[in-house]
Design a protein around this motif. Structure first.
Motif, PDB file in Angstrom:
ATOM      1  N   ARG A  98     -10.767  -0.671  -7.357  1.00 28.34           N
ATOM      2  CA  ARG A  98     -11.156   0.108  -6.185  1.00 28.34           C
ATOM      3  C   ARG A  98     -11.412   1.569  -6.579  1.00 28.34           C
ATOM      4  NH1 ARG A  98      -7.526   1.500  -2.293  1.00 28.34           N
ATOM      5  NH2 ARG A  98      -6.169  -0.206  -2.942  1.00 28.34           N
ATOM      6  N   LEU A 179       6.907  -6.895  -3.351  1.00 24.35           N
ATOM      7  CA  LEU A 179       7.581  -5.613  -3.542  1.00 24.35           C
ATOM      8  C   LEU A 179       8.338  -5.184  -2.292  1.00 24.35           C
ATOM      9  CD1 LEU A 179       4.672  -3.668  -5.228  1.00 24.35           C
ATOM     10  CD2 LEU A 179       6.232  -5.356  -6.197  1.00 24.35           C
ATOM     11  N   MET A 180       9.453  -4.502  -2.507  1.00 23.28           N
ATOM     12  CA  MET A 180      10.188  -3.931  -1.380  1.00 23.28           C
ATOM     13  C   MET A 180       9.808  -2.460  -1.222  1.00 23.28           C
ATOM     14  SD  MET A 180      12.487  -5.496   0.470  1.00 23.28           S
ATOM     15  CE  MET A 180      13.871  -4.365   0.700  1.00 23.28           C
ATOM     16  N   ASP A 181      10.214  -1.654  -2.165  1.00 26.63           N
ATOM     17  CA  ASP A 181       9.762  -0.272  -2.128  1.00 26.63           C
ATOM     18  C   ASP A 181       9.727   0.322  -3.522  1.00 26.63           C
ATOM     19  OD1 ASP A 181      12.839   1.065  -0.725  1.00 26.63           O
ATOM     20  OD2 ASP A 181      12.296   0.657  -2.804  1.00 26.63           O
ATOM     21  N   ILE A 182       9.099   1.481  -3.602  1.00 26.46           N
ATOM     22  CA  ILE A 182       8.811   2.096  -4.886  1.00 26.46           C
ATOM     23  C   ILE A 182       9.269   3.542  -4.876  1.00 26.46           C
ATOM     24  CG2 ILE A 182       6.960   2.730  -6.482  1.00 26.46           C
ATOM     25  CD1 ILE A 182       5.292   0.487  -5.391  1.00 26.46           C
ATOM     26  N   ARG A 183       9.940   3.946  -5.930  1.00 30.31           N
ATOM     27  CA  ARG A 183      10.221   5.370  -6.104  1.00 30.31           C
ATOM     28  C   ARG A 183       9.482   5.843  -7.338  1.00 30.31           C
ATOM     29  NH1 ARG A 183      15.982   7.617  -6.651  1.00 30.31           N
ATOM     30  NH2 ARG A 183      14.765   9.515  -6.823  1.00 30.31           N
ATOM     31  N   ILE A 184       8.817   6.986  -7.207  1.00 28.03           N
ATOM     32  CA  ILE A 184       8.074   7.530  -8.342  1.00 28.03           C
ATOM     33  C   ILE A 184       8.532   8.947  -8.601  1.00 28.03           C
ATOM     34  CG2 ILE A 184       5.800   8.119  -9.239  1.00 28.03           C
ATOM     35  CD1 ILE A 184       4.609   6.117  -7.338  1.00 28.03           C
ATOM     36  N   VAL A 185       8.725   9.272  -9.853  1.00 26.57           N
ATOM     37  CA  VAL A 185       8.963  10.662 -10.232  1.00 26.57           C
ATOM     38  C   VAL A 185       7.842  11.064 -11.177  1.00 26.57           C
ATOM     39  CG1 VAL A 185      10.460  12.266 -11.466  1.00 26.57           C
ATOM     40  CG2 VAL A 185      11.458  10.542  -9.954  1.00 26.57           C
ATOM     41  N   ILE A 186       7.133  12.105 -10.797  1.00 25.12           N
ATOM     42  CA  ILE A 186       6.048  12.581 -11.642  1.00 25.12           C
ATOM     43  C   ILE A 186       6.526  13.794 -12.399  1.00 25.12           C
ATOM     44  CG2 ILE A 186       3.687  13.460 -11.686  1.00 25.12           C
ATOM     45  CD1 ILE A 186       3.176  12.069  -9.062  1.00 25.12           C
ATOM     46  N   MET A 248       6.159  16.316   7.798  1.00 28.75           N
ATOM     47  CA  MET A 248       7.016  16.728   6.699  1.00 28.75           C
ATOM     48  C   MET A 248       7.848  17.947   7.057  1.00 28.75           C
ATOM     49  SD  MET A 248       4.517  16.292   3.469  1.00 28.75           S
ATOM     50  CE  MET A 248       5.506  17.426   2.510  1.00 28.75           C
TER      51      MET A 248
ATOM     52  N   GLU B  85      14.210  15.351  -7.076  1.00 30.54           N
ATOM     53  CA  GLU B  85      14.134  15.075  -5.636  1.00 30.54           C
ATOM     54  C   GLU B  85      13.279  16.103  -4.927  1.00 30.54           C
ATOM     55  OE1 GLU B  85      15.315  12.268  -4.822  1.00 30.54           O
ATOM     56  OE2 GLU B  85      16.209  12.073  -6.801  1.00 30.54           O
ATOM     57  N   ASP B  87      10.102  17.374  -3.070  1.00 30.10           N
ATOM     58  CA  ASP B  87       9.073  16.727  -2.280  1.00 30.10           C
ATOM     59  C   ASP B  87       7.711  17.243  -2.707  1.00 30.10           C
ATOM     60  OD1 ASP B  87       8.516  14.788  -0.375  1.00 30.10           O
ATOM     61  OD2 ASP B  87      10.256  15.440   0.754  1.00 30.10           O
ATOM     62  N   VAL B  88       6.700  16.681  -2.100  1.00 29.16           N
ATOM     63  CA  VAL B  88       5.360  16.984  -2.575  1.00 29.16           C
ATOM     64  C   VAL B  88       5.026  18.461  -2.448  1.00 29.16           C
ATOM     65  CG1 VAL B  88       2.937  16.415  -2.354  1.00 29.16           C
ATOM     66  CG2 VAL B  88       4.653  14.711  -1.846  1.00 29.16           C
ATOM     67  N   TRP B  89       5.518  19.064  -1.426  1.00 27.47           N
ATOM     68  CA  TRP B  89       5.064  20.404  -1.139  1.00 27.47           C
ATOM     69  C   TRP B  89       6.232  21.340  -0.831  1.00 27.47           C
ATOM     70  CZ3 TRP B  89       1.068  22.564  -2.620  1.00 27.47           C
ATOM     71  CH2 TRP B  89       0.636  23.771  -2.059  1.00 27.47           C
ATOM     72  N   CYS B 236       8.368  16.081  -9.656  1.00 30.58           N
ATOM     73  CA  CYS B 236       8.113  15.731  -8.268  1.00 30.58           C
ATOM     74  C   CYS B 236       8.533  14.296  -8.035  1.00 30.58           C
ATOM     75  CB  CYS B 236       6.624  15.828  -7.940  1.00 30.58           C
ATOM     76  SG  CYS B 236       5.912  17.428  -8.262  1.00 30.58           S
ATOM     77  N   SER B 237       9.214  14.034  -6.940  1.00 26.79           N
ATOM     78  CA  SER B 237       9.554  12.649  -6.653  1.00 26.79           C
ATOM     79  C   SER B 237       8.911  12.213  -5.355  1.00 26.79           C
ATOM     80  CB  SER B 237      11.065  12.459  -6.603  1.00 26.79           C
ATOM     81  OG  SER B 237      11.547  12.604  -5.296  1.00 26.79           O
ATOM     82  N   ILE B 238       8.504  10.966  -5.306  1.00 25.09           N
ATOM     83  CA  ILE B 238       7.814  10.411  -4.150  1.00 25.09           C
ATOM     84  C   ILE B 238       8.412   9.051  -3.831  1.00 25.09           C
ATOM     85  CG2 ILE B 238       5.595   9.592  -3.285  1.00 25.09           C
ATOM     86  CD1 ILE B 238       4.264  11.497  -5.252  1.00 25.09           C
ATOM     87  N   ASN B 239       8.604   8.793  -2.565  1.00 22.32           N
ATOM     88  CA  ASN B 239       9.100   7.476  -2.158  1.00 22.32           C
ATOM     89  C   ASN B 239       8.046   6.737  -1.361  1.00 22.32           C
ATOM     90  OD1 ASN B 239      11.764   7.629  -3.202  1.00 22.32           O
ATOM     91  ND2 ASN B 239      12.190   9.134  -1.598  1.00 22.32           N
ATOM     92  N   LEU B 240       7.849   5.479  -1.691  1.00 25.49           N
ATOM     93  CA  LEU B 240       6.904   4.663  -0.944  1.00 25.49           C
ATOM     94  C   LEU B 240       7.619   3.443  -0.384  1.00 25.49           C
ATOM     95  CD1 LEU B 240       3.920   4.626  -3.450  1.00 25.49           C
ATOM     96  CD2 LEU B 240       4.276   6.177  -1.546  1.00 25.49           C
ATOM     97  N   PRO B 241       7.947   3.472   0.916  1.00 19.74           N
ATOM     98  CA  PRO B 241       8.552   2.288   1.510  1.00 19.74           C
ATOM     99  C   PRO B 241       7.511   1.193   1.648  1.00 19.74           C
ATOM    100  CG  PRO B 241       8.217   3.988   3.166  1.00 19.74           C
ATOM    101  CD  PRO B 241       7.824   4.580   1.853  1.00 19.74           C
ATOM    102  N   ALA B 242       7.983  -0.025   1.878  1.00 19.97           N
ATOM    103  CA  ALA B 242       7.121  -1.207   1.918  1.00 19.97           C
ATOM    104  C   ALA B 242       5.909  -1.027   2.839  1.00 19.97           C
ATOM    105  CB  ALA B 242       7.932  -2.416   2.356  1.00 19.97           C
ATOM    106  N   ILE B 245       3.179   0.981   1.227  1.00 25.67           N
ATOM    107  CA  ILE B 245       2.519   0.234   0.158  1.00 25.67           C
ATOM    108  C   ILE B 245       1.462  -0.690   0.740  1.00 25.67           C
ATOM    109  CG2 ILE B 245       2.841  -1.428  -1.705  1.00 25.67           C
ATOM    110  CD1 ILE B 245       5.726  -0.387  -1.916  1.00 25.67           C
ATOM    111  N   MET B 248      -1.586   1.157   1.754  1.00 20.51           N
ATOM    112  CA  MET B 248      -2.414   1.600   0.641  1.00 20.51           C
ATOM    113  C   MET B 248      -3.243   0.470   0.061  1.00 20.51           C
ATOM    114  SD  MET B 248       0.145   4.089  -1.407  1.00 20.51           S
ATOM    115  CE  MET B 248      -0.795   3.863  -2.903  1.00 20.51           C
ATOM    116  N   GLU B 249      -2.690  -0.730   0.133  1.00 20.72           N
ATOM    117  CA  GLU B 249      -3.370  -1.831  -0.529  1.00 20.72           C
ATOM    118  C   GLU B 249      -4.441  -2.472   0.318  1.00 20.72           C
ATOM    119  OE1 GLU B 249      -0.549  -4.340  -2.461  1.00 20.72           O
ATOM    120  OE2 GLU B 249      -0.503  -2.729  -3.917  1.00 20.72           O
ATOM    121  N   PRO B 251      -6.601  -0.817   2.696  1.00 20.58           N
ATOM    122  CA  PRO B 251      -7.062   0.383   3.396  1.00 20.58           C
ATOM    123  C   PRO B 251      -8.089   0.018   4.455  1.00 20.58           C
ATOM    124  CG  PRO B 251      -8.133   0.189   1.270  1.00 20.58           C
ATOM    125  CD  PRO B 251      -7.191  -0.954   1.369  1.00 20.58           C
TER     126      PRO B 251
END
Lengths: 252, 252
Positions: A98, A179-186, A248, B85, B87-89, B236-242, B245, B248-249, B251
DNA sequence: GAGTGGTCTAGACCACCCT
DNA sequence: GGGTGGTCTAGACCACTCC
């Protein structure tokens, strides 16, 4: 041949050489893909030792501006398709397509090891040895990610066999493990030994890194991993429309 | 004093020295904040030239493992409060406090200049010169961000005066200029000259970077900027609950 | 064989810090 | 003054490539 006096702005010689060469790249005098003069020639021109030139070139290599090939010369690095507009999560075939590129992958190894990387302690990883899948992901033929994924125990062999050709997530899904959920650290970090080899980049090369923790509907199956990309190959973009910003700022 | 034979695994001498020292740091033999032996001592121990040791130490410096102070010695870097931990901004006081630190800032300069950074071309910046505000942001006293913000023309002086003590966003808001939406690009890059000075880090030090484009309700007022943080200070950390996700998949 | 970059060394400075 | 790290140089190798 007129010797050029370097304008060393209160700094050292190799810094002067480095900045002069950087200028010449920026100005287009030295063009991407082309070779710059040899260390001997540059040393003569700037009236410094070739060793000092080498020092300057080495710094430009670790900053991603030059690549040198032993026996051939030093070349201005092509800023080869800096992939942008990348969404937060791409570790599935569908997602990658995509976003407009055809992903391929190369399996490096499947081993059983403990998680030692201290940065992964964010996710409170287990002490026991995990199944570790390392692979390189290519976009349209050029390598863009080096992935090390650690899976919790009890993953059926049938799934493991698919890791060589599929993303870990895709392989799990094909076996109904959603999947349940995802945590990402960039974060950013100097290249790991594995990534240095995979991308043939020098020590200390800046990498964009994503650490991830994926929980699935099966409590026992969990994926922790690290993806590294050379800083000049990948960036993540995020959009926050007004609504999201408001949410936010006034969290419930 | 027994000379130690280095186990050079198919690699060069300075690489052997580097990895041995890295091991000693990891094992706790050389402790954070403490000085390691001098280049002369290490050279004797490993039976290599002190220059080769210096080369190894320099590589460890640009990888963030060591810091050396001229005239004093070389020290193992304290992995000083790696802020997680996030957040994005965070570019507002309120946000920062909610994340658990007290932000202060130091204004570096307010200038009028064109946007030259090629990476900012993602946002199609205007050609005209912009008002550029550079500042350092501290968290509980330690510097964590180096910010360069470019504002479109026609910003009243009353607002500009506040940039020294407030985040750009906060200053605009106090004057009823609300945000429309935000685009962020996260990437990694070697430290810019300004950041090198601000954090006193060596050339090529890996930085986590956020490029941002902020649109406001006033079509004429727009902020484009870059924030850099040393890789060992910020993530930076980001959480994506189910639910997210799924969205996003598939759209719309 | 001539040219390239990469490594290692010896030696000479310098600026800085401590006592 | 004696220690530290930082810089610059000269010179000697090596491995590689290209002619």
């Amino acid at each position: 041949m007129a010797r050029k006096a370097l304008p060393l702005n209160g700094s050292s010689l190799h810094e002067g050489v480095r900045e002069e060469i950087r200028k010449r790249i920026a100005s287009g005098l030295y063009k991407p893909g082309q070779a710059i003069p040899s260390t001997a020639q540059l040393g003569e021109e700037f009236d410094v030792s070739p060793i000092t030139v080498k020092r300057a070139l080495r710094d430009l290599q670790s900053a991603g501006a030059l690549t040198s090939v032993p026996g051939k010369g030093t070349f201005v690095k092509e800023q080869h398709r800096f992939l942008r507009e990348l969404d937060v999560w791409v570790s599935s075939m569908e997602n990658a397509r995509r976003l407009g590129f055809e992903p391929t992958m190369e399996l490096i190894s499947i081993t059983k090891e403990k998680i030692t990387d201290p940065t992964l302690s964010v996710f409170n990883p287990p002490d026991e040895a995990q199944l570790c899948v390392r692979k390189i992901i290519y976009a349209d033929g050029t390598p863009i990610m080096y992935d090390a994924a650690y899976l919790s125990t009890d993953v059926p062999d049938a799934i493991v066999d698919e890791f060589g050709e599929r993303f870990v997530i895709d392989a799990l899904r094909r076996h109904k493990i959603e999947l349940m959920d995802i945590r990402i650290v960039i974060d950013a970090a100097p290249a790991s030994p594995g990534a240095q080899q995979a991308f043939s980049i020098p020590n200390g090369y800046p990498m964009l890194r994503r650490l991830y923790l994926i929980k699935t509907i099966r409590p026992g199956i969990r994926v922790i991993g690290v993806v590294e990309s050379p800083f000049d190959r990948l960036a993540c973009s995020i959009n926050l429309p007004a609504k999201t910003i408001a949410r936010m700022e006034r969290p419930s």
